[in-house]
Motif scaffolding. Structure first.
Motif, PDB file in Angstrom:
ATOM      1  N   THR A  88       1.343 -12.566 -17.722  1.00 10.33           N
ATOM      2  CA  THR A  88       0.869 -11.479 -18.832  1.00 10.33           C
ATOM      3  C   THR A  88       0.181 -10.238 -18.005  1.00 10.33           C
ATOM      4  O   THR A  88      -0.453 -10.550 -17.119  1.00 10.33           O
ATOM      5  N   GLY A  89      -0.233  -9.263 -18.529  1.00  8.25           N
ATOM      6  CA  GLY A  89      -0.700  -8.471 -18.265  1.00  8.25           C
ATOM      7  C   GLY A  89      -0.183  -7.014 -17.547  1.00  8.25           C
ATOM      8  O   GLY A  89       1.233  -6.973 -17.816  1.00  8.25           O
ATOM      9  N   PRO A  90      -0.658  -6.320 -16.828  1.00  4.31           N
ATOM     10  CA  PRO A  90      -0.081  -5.435 -16.532  1.00  4.31           C
ATOM     11  C   PRO A  90       1.305  -5.832 -15.185  1.00  4.31           C
ATOM     12  O   PRO A  90       2.263  -5.295 -15.412  1.00  4.31           O
ATOM     13  N   LYS A 128      -2.433 -13.530 -14.183  1.00  2.00           N
ATOM     14  CA  LYS A 128      -2.435 -12.222 -15.159  1.00  2.00           C
ATOM     15  C   LYS A 128      -3.384 -10.865 -14.647  1.00  2.00           C
ATOM     16  O   LYS A 128      -3.911 -10.053 -15.374  1.00  2.00           O
ATOM     17  N   SER A 130      -5.753 -10.049 -12.869  1.00  2.00           N
ATOM     18  CA  SER A 130      -6.616  -9.989 -12.951  1.00  2.00           C
ATOM     19  C   SER A 130      -7.765 -10.728 -11.608  1.00  2.00           C
ATOM     20  O   SER A 130      -7.216 -11.539 -11.667  1.00  2.00           O
ATOM     21  N   GLU A 221      -2.909   4.357 -11.943  1.00  2.00           N
ATOM     22  CA  GLU A 221      -3.263   3.050 -12.715  1.00  2.00           C
ATOM     23  C   GLU A 221      -5.251   2.967 -12.217  1.00  2.00           C
ATOM     24  O   GLU A 221      -5.078   2.522 -10.691  1.00  2.00           O
ATOM     25  N   THR A 223      -6.297   0.564 -11.145  1.00  5.28           N
ATOM     26  CA  THR A 223      -6.257  -0.657  -9.803  1.00  5.28           C
ATOM     27  C   THR A 223      -6.113  -1.352  -8.632  1.00  5.28           C
ATOM     28  O   THR A 223      -6.089   0.063  -8.065  1.00  5.28           O
ATOM     29  N   SER A 252      -5.473   0.183 -17.858  1.00  3.36           N
ATOM     30  CA  SER A 252      -4.524  -0.076 -17.524  1.00  3.36           C
ATOM     31  C   SER A 252      -4.209  -0.630 -19.093  1.00  3.36           C
ATOM     32  O   SER A 252      -2.913  -1.188 -19.360  1.00  3.36           O
ATOM     33  N   ASP A 253      -5.321  -0.007 -19.655  1.00  2.00           N
ATOM     34  CA  ASP A 253      -4.991  -0.844 -21.769  1.00  2.00           C
ATOM     35  C   ASP A 253      -4.409   0.386 -22.427  1.00  2.00           C
ATOM     36  O   ASP A 253      -4.314  -0.141 -23.860  1.00  2.00           O
ATOM     37  N   VAL A 254      -4.672   2.139 -22.156  1.00  2.00           N
ATOM     38  CA  VAL A 254      -3.863   2.987 -22.576  1.00  2.00           C
ATOM     39  C   VAL A 254      -2.704   3.086 -22.533  1.00  2.00           C
ATOM     40  O   VAL A 254      -1.835   3.138 -21.883  1.00  2.00           O
ATOM     41  N   THR A 255      -1.859   4.271 -23.461  1.00  2.00           N
ATOM     42  CA  THR A 255      -1.196   4.309 -24.513  1.00  2.00           C
ATOM     43  C   THR A 255      -0.470   5.292 -24.190  1.00  2.00           C
ATOM     44  O   THR A 255       0.335   5.946 -24.556  1.00  2.00           O
ATOM     45  N   ALA A 281       3.079   1.441 -18.750  1.00  2.00           N
ATOM     46  CA  ALA A 281       1.941   2.912 -18.491  1.00  2.00           C
ATOM     47  C   ALA A 281       3.452   3.391 -17.543  1.00  2.00           C
ATOM     48  O   ALA A 281       3.078   4.586 -17.731  1.00  2.00           O
TER      49      ALA A 281
END
Length: 437
Positions: A88-90, A128, A130, A221, A223, A252-255, A281
């Protein structure tokens, strides 16, 4: 007193009578010499006791043998290896591909009889993409599941988060995907088949310069992976004489990236460089750049050319150039792995990452065959230092003293028009190796 005396008289009379009866009934001397029955009964009791002791001893021996057999069976159970990937995650798209490629390899190995007659078992945890979640996954695998060899992680941030713990505990971490340059210094138990972004940055800088690009704007991004790509690319590009005229970073949560992209376009760069952690993204940024009217060149890395990213970007991705590792069409093993993966899962994306994860399992199997112990992290480490491997991602590659892969190289690819993209070409064509400046 008279009563008592009478009783004694009676008793003496009875004894005398019994004595006369015994004499009258007696036989010859031989019959009188026969042993009485009581001693024979005593001997029978002794035999029964001995038999019971022997039976108890046999039961104890059987129980001991059964316990030893159970212990031997447990000792010869499957080799258990940990897996930490971003499910899950990016990094979900390539983390999932990595796990499936590993499972494909394990199924092949076990179908062929396993390793030294023992099966191979993966214990999978979601890191994840993270650092904190990677630490949680690491603790679960080591403290609860008791593994000493971990394949992963997908993302550089996750790798950098868990690697110090692994180094302190003497636990192997072996990644097929994490590329941040700092991983090279993470310790003696940290290895990877993925190439460092230090090389990616040099290759990307050289491509930019060779294409006549002198100014760039960067979209990155926030990260560890994406920052590593940007940093190494910019350092080399500037060393050649290039200039960065604008830079933007995103969470990472921007769309919606239009505001930031408008700023970049407003600086009129010769090209825009994109470093994305997630395919969603990456594809969206390419699409929104074109929607905003930007028609200049876009340069990137492996993530924005994944199947999901290209599907999102559509025709907007046409002409995008990326520097990446890629499976050699002339490598029969690589093509076999891709065909088997497609047959099993009905899709293929990010083929080099897929092949890297697959190779990691077979390298692991080779080292377990040598050590015959999934708890021997030191022996496994020494095996990796000594091994030379040929597999899906390359021929005769190995690991240096920092656990970095040696013997692989990047290529430059260009995304094809939408109508020309197929499952076989992955949506791009290989232009050739990265140029050397």
């Amino acid at each position: 007193m008279r009563v008592i005396m009478s009783r004694w008289v009676v008793l003496l009379a009875l004894l005398a009578a019994f004595a006369l009866l015994a004499v009258a009934c007696g036989g010859d001397d031989d019959e009188a010499a026969e042993p009485p029955a009581a001693p024979a009964a005593a001997d029978t009791g002794a035999d029964e006791a001995a038999a019971e002791d022997a039976e108890a001893q046999a039961d104890d021996a059987a129980a001991q043998a059964q316990a030893q057999a159970a212990a031997a069976e447990e000792e010869q159970g499957p080799f258990r290896i940990g897996v930490m990937e971003s499910l899950t995650g990016p990094g979900e798209t390539y983390g999932t591909v990595a796990v499936r490629a590993k499972e494909l390899a394990v199924a092949e190995i076990n179908a062929a009889g396993g390793i030294n007659g023992r099966m191979l078992e993966l214990v999978v945890e979601d890191s994840k993409c993270s650092a904190q979640d990677a630490i949680t996954a690491y603790r679960k695998l080591t403290d609860v599941d008791g593994v000493r060899i971990i394949l992963g992680t997908s993302c550089s941030g996750a790798m950098l988060g868990a690697a110090p713990l692994a180094e302190e505990d003497g636990v192997i971490m072996f990644s097929g995907l994490a590329t941040n340059p700092d991983i090279a210094n993470a310790g003696d138990y940290i290895f990877r088949t993925s190439m460092s972004d230090a090389q990616l940055g040099v290759d990307t800088g050289n491509v930019l310069w060779a294409d006549g690009i002198r100014t760039i704007a960067t979209m990155t991004e926030a990260t560890d992976y994406a920052e590593g790509v940007r940093r190494t690319t910019v350092e080399h590009f500037e060393s050649l004489g290039g200039e960065v005229v604008a830079e933007e970073r995103y969470a990472s949560d921007v769309t919606d990236f239009r505001t930031q992209l408008t700023k970049l376009i407003g600086e009129s760069p010769d090209a825009i460089h994109l470093a994305a952690q997630g395919e969603f993204a990456g594809g969206t940024i390419v699409k929104q750049l074109r929607e905003l009217g930007y028609d200049g060149p876009i340069y990137s890395e492996v993530v924005p050319i994944g199947a999901t990213a290209l599907e999102i970007a559509g025709d907007a991705a046409t002409g995008l150039k990326a520097v990446t590792a890629d499976l050699d069409p002339a490598n029969d093993k690589a093509q076999e792995v891709l065909a088997n993966f497609r047959a099993e899962y009905d899709y293929v994306t990010l083929p080099w990452y897929l092949g890297s994860a697959y190779d990691d399992v077979y390298i692991t199997a080779a080292c377990l065959e040598q050590t015959d112990d999934d708890q021997d992290a030191d022996g496994f480490r020494d095996c990796l230092y000594d091994i030379t491997w040929s597999g899906a991602i390359g021929v005769d590659y190995s690991f240096d003293s920092d656990g970095e892969v040696v013997g692989l190289s990047n290529v430059v690819v260009e995304v094809l028009p939408l109508a020309e993209r197929t499952e076989d070409n992955q949506g791009y064509r290989v232009l050739g190796p990265a140029p050397v400046q």
